[in-house]
Design an enzyme around this catalytic site. Structure first.
Site, mmCIF file in Angstrom:
data_model
loop_
_atom_site.group_PDB
_atom_site.id
_atom_site.type_symbol
_atom_site.label_atom_id
_atom_site.label_comp_id
_atom_site.label_asym_id
_atom_site.label_seq_id
_atom_site.Cartn_x
_atom_site.Cartn_y
_atom_site.Cartn_z
ATOM 1 N N GLY A 38 43.664 60.464 -11.815
ATOM 2 C CA GLY A 38 43.598 59.002 -11.781
ATOM 3 C C GLY A 38 43.731 58.475 -10.361
ATOM 4 O O GLY A 38 42.972 57.599 -9.931
ATOM 5 N N HIS A 39 44.702 59.023 -9.625
ATOM 6 C CA HIS A 39 44.862 58.617 -8.225
ATOM 7 C C HIS A 39 43.625 58.986 -7.408
ATOM 8 O O HIS A 39 43.169 58.206 -6.557
ATOM 9 C CB HIS A 39 46.087 59.310 -7.598
ATOM 10 N N VAL A 178 41.547 56.333 -15.906
ATOM 11 C CA VAL A 178 41.007 57.674 -16.115
ATOM 12 C C VAL A 178 41.766 58.316 -17.271
ATOM 13 O O VAL A 178 42.995 58.212 -17.355
ATOM 14 C CB VAL A 178 41.143 58.535 -14.847
#
Length: 286
Positions: A38-39, A178
């Protein structure tokens, strides 16, 4: 690639000033580490919007209202740095607590309205901590654009408002959540789930999606939300902290999606607090 790292605001600003002097556009992705896909999606989105990308890594004690939660928060700077190097990040800013909150620090940024209710109601002071550290990071990095995940939708809303209200010259970009293949939203907290808990966890996103579709079809929101809460509890979650339909822009509670809305949920599984949200569009009249 050996990713450069800054520990002080002075060094950080010197680097950013050089980039800006060369006419380069700079983006930042603020994080608390424990980086996951996600990051990294935020980093890639940043790369598409700027010539230079900074990632900040700071586990902000002011946004934790539980000392045990702060102590348990995963930390692995070397692993994070390796992931960022593979994404060709230009600079990691990883200050210590004393750099961010020096002795005598006494200022708090508080965003009324948007920070109340939802996570704000259950985590007193959390969004004051978020707003304060993000304001500092944006002023410290002096970037052109800042990217945040939509998974923390209330946080994103608070940040957009503080940037607007305080005239901070930065574009705030929200990046879609995500998810794992089974639908679970990626979170640094997911690693704290047991194997059995991880198997049950996707029920949160599934119930949210089912309720969202029902509301978009024009069904009663309260009934759809009640069914979703029951489904989450049946799946093995110990508590549904909240599951609400809110206006997508103002976060005011709504009973119907007359304009774009958001379903937001927080629930507990294996003593881990998981959050998620989904956009809900007005029922089609076509």
């Amino acid at each position: 690639m050996n990713l450069p790292i800054c520990r002080t605001v002075t060094d950080l600003r010197a680097t950013v000033s050089q980039w800006h002097a060369a006419g380069e556009k700079v983006a930042v992705v603020p994080t608390m580490g424990a980086l996951h896909e996600g990051h990294l999606s935020l980093v890639r989105a940043a790369r598409g919007r700027a010539t230079r990308v900074i990632v900040t890594l700071f586990v902000n004690p002011r946004q934790f209202n539980n000392a045990d939660d702060l102590a348990k928060y995963p930390r692995d700077e070397e692993a994070d740095r390796a992931k960022l190097a593979s994404e060709n990040v230009d600079l990691l800013f990883a200050p210590g607590v004393e750099e961010m909150y020096p002795e005598g620090f006494s200022t708090t940024v508080s965003v009324a309205g948007l920070s109340e209710g939802l996570c704000g109601a259950h985590r007193p002071g959390h969004f004051d901590g978020v707003a304060t550290v993000v304001t500092k990071l944006l002023l410290q990095t002096q970037v052109d654009v800042a990217l945040f995940g939509e998974k923390d939708y209330q946080q994103l809303s608070v940040i957009r408002r503080l940037v607007r209200d305080l005239d901070i010259p930065v574009e705030v970009v929200g990046v879609p959540t995500v998810r794992e293949a089974d639908g679970l939203a990626l979170s640094s907290r997911n690693v704290r789930l047991s194997a059995e808990g991880r198997r049950k966890a996707p029920a949160l996103a599934e119930a949210l999606a089912t309720a969202g579709m029902a509301i978009e079809r024009g069904e009663d929101a309260d009934a759809a939300i009640a069914r979703a809460k029951a489904a989450i509890k049946r799946a093995g979650y110990s508590e549904v902290e909240y599951l609400e339909l809110r206006d997508a822009e103002t976060l005011e509670p709504v009973s119907r999606a007359k304009r774009p809305a958001r379903l937001l949920v927080a629930a507990w599984l294996d003593s881990v607090r998981l959050i998620d949200n989904l956009p809900v569009l007005p029922p089609s009249h076509g």
